[in-house]
Design a protein around this motif. Structure first.
Motif, PDB file in Angstrom:
ATOM      1  N   GLU A 274       0.949  -1.132   0.019  1.00  0.00           N
ATOM      2  CA  GLU A 274      -0.093   0.016  -0.164  1.00  0.00           C
ATOM      3  C   GLU A 274       0.842   1.341  -0.106  1.00  0.00           C
ATOM      4  OE1 GLU A 274      -2.912   0.139   3.001  1.00  0.00           O
ATOM      5  OE2 GLU A 274      -3.521  -1.869   2.745  1.00  0.00           O
ATOM      6  N   ALA A 275       2.127   1.156   0.429  1.00  0.00           N
ATOM      7  CA  ALA A 275       2.940   2.375   0.678  1.00  0.00           C
ATOM      8  C   ALA A 275       3.324   3.108  -0.903  1.00  0.00           C
ATOM      9  CB  ALA A 275       4.101   1.954   1.492  1.00  0.00           C
ATOM     10  N   THR A 276       3.120   4.308  -0.604  1.00  0.00           N
ATOM     11  CA  THR A 276       3.617   5.323  -2.024  1.00  0.00           C
ATOM     12  C   THR A 276       4.623   5.996  -1.382  1.00  0.00           C
ATOM     13  OG1 THR A 276       2.082   6.909  -1.329  1.00  0.00           O
ATOM     14  CG2 THR A 276       1.186   5.118  -2.577  1.00  0.00           C
ATOM     15  N   THR A 277       5.350   5.741  -0.447  1.00  0.00           N
ATOM     16  CA  THR A 277       6.526   6.757  -0.003  1.00  0.00           C
ATOM     17  C   THR A 277       7.712   5.829   0.026  1.00  0.00           C
ATOM     18  OG1 THR A 277       6.299   6.337   2.222  1.00  0.00           O
ATOM     19  CG2 THR A 277       5.099   8.272   1.192  1.00  0.00           C
ATOM     20  N   MET A 278       8.857   6.521   0.351  1.00  0.00           N
ATOM     21  CA  MET A 278      10.170   5.792   0.305  1.00  0.00           C
ATOM     22  C   MET A 278      10.044   4.678   1.467  1.00  0.00           C
ATOM     23  SD  MET A 278      13.132   8.404  -0.766  1.00  0.00           S
ATOM     24  CE  MET A 278      14.174   7.238  -1.009  1.00  0.00           C
ATOM     25  N   SER A 279       9.192   4.928   2.517  1.00  0.00           N
ATOM     26  CA  SER A 279       9.222   3.931   3.683  1.00  0.00           C
ATOM     27  C   SER A 279       9.178   2.559   3.105  1.00  0.00           C
ATOM     28  CB  SER A 279       7.972   4.292   4.517  1.00  0.00           C
ATOM     29  OG  SER A 279       6.880   4.328   3.739  1.00  0.00           O
ATOM     30  N   HIS A 280       8.694   2.109   2.012  1.00  0.00           N
ATOM     31  CA  HIS A 280       8.390   0.765   1.743  1.00  0.00           C
ATOM     32  C   HIS A 280       9.625   0.046   1.197  1.00  0.00           C
ATOM     33  CE1 HIS A 280       8.621   2.686  -2.582  1.00  0.00           C
ATOM     34  NE2 HIS A 280       8.855   1.023  -2.848  1.00  0.00           N
ATOM     35  N   PHE A 281      10.849   0.797   1.062  1.00  0.00           N
ATOM     36  CA  PHE A 281      12.246   0.196   0.918  1.00  0.00           C
ATOM     37  C   PHE A 281      12.605  -0.173   2.095  1.00  0.00           C
ATOM     38  CE2 PHE A 281      12.111   3.263  -2.976  1.00  0.00           C
ATOM     39  CZ  PHE A 281      12.512   2.364  -3.831  1.00  0.00           C
ATOM     40  N   THR A 282      12.469   0.351   3.196  1.00  0.00           N
ATOM     41  CA  THR A 282      12.901   0.336   4.587  1.00  0.00           C
ATOM     42  C   THR A 282      12.092  -1.232   4.963  1.00  0.00           C
ATOM     43  OG1 THR A 282      13.018   2.623   4.935  1.00  0.00           O
ATOM     44  CG2 THR A 282      13.055   0.741   7.107  1.00  0.00           C
ATOM     45  N   LEU A 283      10.837  -1.248   4.864  1.00  0.00           N
ATOM     46  CA  LEU A 283      10.013  -2.366   5.158  1.00  0.00           C
ATOM     47  C   LEU A 283      10.660  -3.533   4.509  1.00  0.00           C
ATOM     48  CD1 LEU A 283       6.491  -0.736   5.014  1.00  0.00           C
ATOM     49  CD2 LEU A 283       8.061  -1.095   6.938  1.00  0.00           C
ATOM     50  N   GLN A 284      11.241  -3.739   3.292  1.00  0.00           N
ATOM     51  CA  GLN A 284      11.649  -4.937   2.799  1.00  0.00           C
ATOM     52  C   GLN A 284      12.779  -5.543   3.670  1.00  0.00           C
ATOM     53  OE1 GLN A 284      12.099  -5.693  -1.313  1.00  0.00           O
ATOM     54  NE2 GLN A 284      11.813  -3.264  -1.770  1.00  0.00           N
ATOM     55  N   GLY A 285      13.522  -4.540   4.330  1.00  0.00           N
ATOM     56  CA  GLY A 285      14.616  -5.201   5.324  1.00  0.00           C
ATOM     57  C   GLY A 285      14.045  -5.415   6.663  1.00  0.00           C
ATOM     58  N   HIS A 286      12.674  -5.151   7.038  1.00  0.00           N
ATOM     59  CA  HIS A 286      12.531  -5.716   8.390  1.00  0.00           C
ATOM     60  C   HIS A 286      12.473  -7.168   8.655  1.00  0.00           C
ATOM     61  CE1 HIS A 286       9.426  -6.139  11.555  1.00  0.00           C
ATOM     62  NE2 HIS A 286       9.053  -4.868  11.533  1.00  0.00           N
ATOM     63  N   PRO A 287      13.102  -7.518   9.747  1.00  0.00           N
ATOM     64  CA  PRO A 287      13.266  -8.864  10.116  1.00  0.00           C
ATOM     65  C   PRO A 287      12.158  -9.764   9.971  1.00  0.00           C
ATOM     66  CG  PRO A 287      13.263  -7.557  12.190  1.00  0.00           C
ATOM     67  CD  PRO A 287      13.500  -6.534  10.779  1.00  0.00           C
ATOM     68  N   ALA A 288      10.793  -9.130  10.103  1.00  0.00           N
ATOM     69  CA  ALA A 288       9.646 -10.076   9.936  1.00  0.00           C
ATOM     70  C   ALA A 288       9.229 -10.066   8.592  1.00  0.00           C
ATOM     71  CB  ALA A 288       8.632  -9.517  11.101  1.00  0.00           C
ATOM     72  N   PHE A 289       9.551  -9.208   7.642  1.00  0.00           N
ATOM     73  CA  PHE A 289       8.990  -9.317   6.278  1.00  0.00           C
ATOM     74  C   PHE A 289       9.259 -10.806   5.580  1.00  0.00           C
ATOM     75  CE2 PHE A 289       8.569  -8.376   1.837  1.00  0.00           C
ATOM     76  CZ  PHE A 289       7.775  -7.009   2.025  1.00  0.00           C
ATOM     77  N   PRO A 290       7.844 -11.142   5.154  1.00  0.00           N
ATOM     78  CA  PRO A 290       7.876 -12.620   4.686  1.00  0.00           C
ATOM     79  C   PRO A 290       8.969 -12.832   3.449  1.00  0.00           C
ATOM     80  CG  PRO A 290       5.962 -11.307   4.038  1.00  0.00           C
ATOM     81  CD  PRO A 290       6.859 -10.459   5.037  1.00  0.00           C
ATOM     82  N   ARG A 291       9.274 -13.883   3.214  1.00  0.00           N
ATOM     83  CA  ARG A 291      10.097 -14.472   2.242  1.00  0.00           C
ATOM     84  C   ARG A 291       9.387 -15.544   1.494  1.00  0.00           C
ATOM     85  NH1 ARG A 291      15.137 -12.383   1.676  1.00  0.00           N
ATOM     86  NH2 ARG A 291      16.048 -14.247   0.469  1.00  0.00           N
ATOM     87  N   THR A 292       9.109 -16.691   2.169  1.00  0.00           N
ATOM     88  CA  THR A 292       8.328 -17.839   1.640  1.00  0.00           C
ATOM     89  C   THR A 292       7.013 -17.460   1.410  1.00  0.00           C
ATOM     90  OG1 THR A 292       7.828 -18.636   3.856  1.00  0.00           O
ATOM     91  CG2 THR A 292       9.908 -19.329   2.969  1.00  0.00           C
ATOM     92  N   GLY A 293       6.542 -18.055   0.271  1.00  0.00           N
ATOM     93  CA  GLY A 293       5.466 -17.791  -0.205  1.00  0.00           C
ATOM     94  C   GLY A 293       5.051 -16.667  -1.143  1.00  0.00           C
TER      95      GLY A 293
END
Length: 357
Positions: A246-265
């Protein structure tokens, strides 16, 4: 193939090779020797630095190269610490100032310290004039002399008193007591409050229990969920994914590095109409070669670039993408690129009379 201003494919290959995690140290050094005036960012943001690759540049005679190393985002603190003995004062100033926190915040959720603690002491031993720089470096807290004033507490701490209208797209300052409270009942009241200001503020509170994190992860207000994801390690992975998309700002780049960001699936997103969702598929370790191949033909350039750099891509398809200017750079950064290709590109792009020619 001597690199010139109009040699776009050659420049793309060199840019990609400068990021390639498997490039031999001496080839990396030769690229830097011959093309450092036209290629800088590949060195600053390459994600993997082996000891040999770092060592190949750490003693480079051009001070600018050593400055770039001091600024590079993904060298380890121990590697960067080698530069504290550098003879150039500007290299030492860069180390004392620390890395650009804004760039780091965009690039990774929890930026690591730029240097080990002992390295800051050594910088000051070598050059006492660096103390003002160290005082501004959040990674060197032992030298921070300035104490920030404590925030003034609002007089009204009653959650029921917050009844002024706030639109979903309206920016509002945080309610400081809601951000910092440790009282379980106050946390609960703020999390359940009908007022956006309190829910947004308490979403940033590091004392939130798991139950309230789960509650706010389903909040109707996007800013509540974004602040929650930016402030807590144990956010539900699917909530993170929803906020990211949903994010439209640069914050979405940060979220990809979040330790809980999903990988599988994430391979399930390969057919999504949203290119930002399709671009996530390469993060899934279970995504197959066929899916990566299909994404390398995607109409969106970001999706194609992610696939071009993926080591699961077939050799045949990788060869095709190396000749496609739109993705030649990420293709050259693919760890499956052969050493023979790397050597040929570096040799043919060498300036006349250079040792690489």
């Amino acid at each position: 193939m001597i690199l010139s201003n109009d040699d776009d494919i050659g420049r793309a290959w060199l840019s990609g090779l400068a990021r390639n995690p498997n490039i031999p140290p001496m080839l990396l050094r030769r690229i830097v020797d011959d093309h450092r005036d036209v290629l800088r960012w590949p060195y600053l943001d390459r994600r993997v630095w082996t000891g040999g690759q770092f060592d190949a540049l750490a003693d480079h005679p051009d001070q600018r190269v050593r400055e770039w190393l001091a600024e590079a985002l993904h060298v380890t603190p121990e590697q960067r610490a080698r530069l504290v003995e550098d003879p150039a004062i500007q290299v030492l100033r860069i180390l004392a100032l620390g890395q650009d926190r804004f760039v780091l915040a965009v690039d990774t959720w929890e930026p690591p310290p730029a240097l080990p603690a002992w390295a800051y002491d050594r910088l000051l031993e070598r050059e006492p004039s660096l103390l003002p720089y160290l005082r501004d470096n959040p990674d060197a807290p032992q030298y921070v002399a300035y104490e920030w004033p404590q925030p003034v507490e609002e007089e009204d701490r009653d959650p029921a008193a917050y009844d002024f209208p706030v639109g979903p797209d309206e920016r509002i300052p945080p309610v400081r007591w809601a951000v910092g409270t440790t009282d379980p009942e106050t946390l609960r009241e703020c999390a359940h409050s009908p007022h956006i200001a309190l829910r947004r503020s308490v979403a940033r509170n590091r004392n939130l229990p798991a139950g309230l994190i789960a509650l706010l992860a389903e909040d109707d207000d996007f800013a509540v969920r974004l602040m929650l994801c930016e402030s807590h390690r144990d956010v539900p992975p699917e909530a993170l994914l929803r906020v990211y998309l949903e994010a439209t700002t640069m914050s979405h780049f940060t979220l990809q590095g979040h330790p809980a960001f999903p990988r599988t699936g994430l391979a399930r997103l390969a057919d999504s109409p949203d290119p930002k969702a399709r671009a996530l598929v390469t993060r899934d370790p279970d995504a197959g070669t066929e899916v990566i191949d299909r994404l390398s033909r995607d109409p969106d350039p970001t999706v194609r670039a992610r696939a071009a750099a993926d080591p699961r891509l077939s050799f045949e398809r990788l060869g095709e993408l190396l000749d496609d200017l739109s993705v030649a750079a990420p293709a050259a950064a693919n760890p499956r690129v052969s050493q023979g290709f790397m050597e040929r590109v570096v040799r043919e792009a060498a300036a006349p009379g250079s040792p690489s020619a």
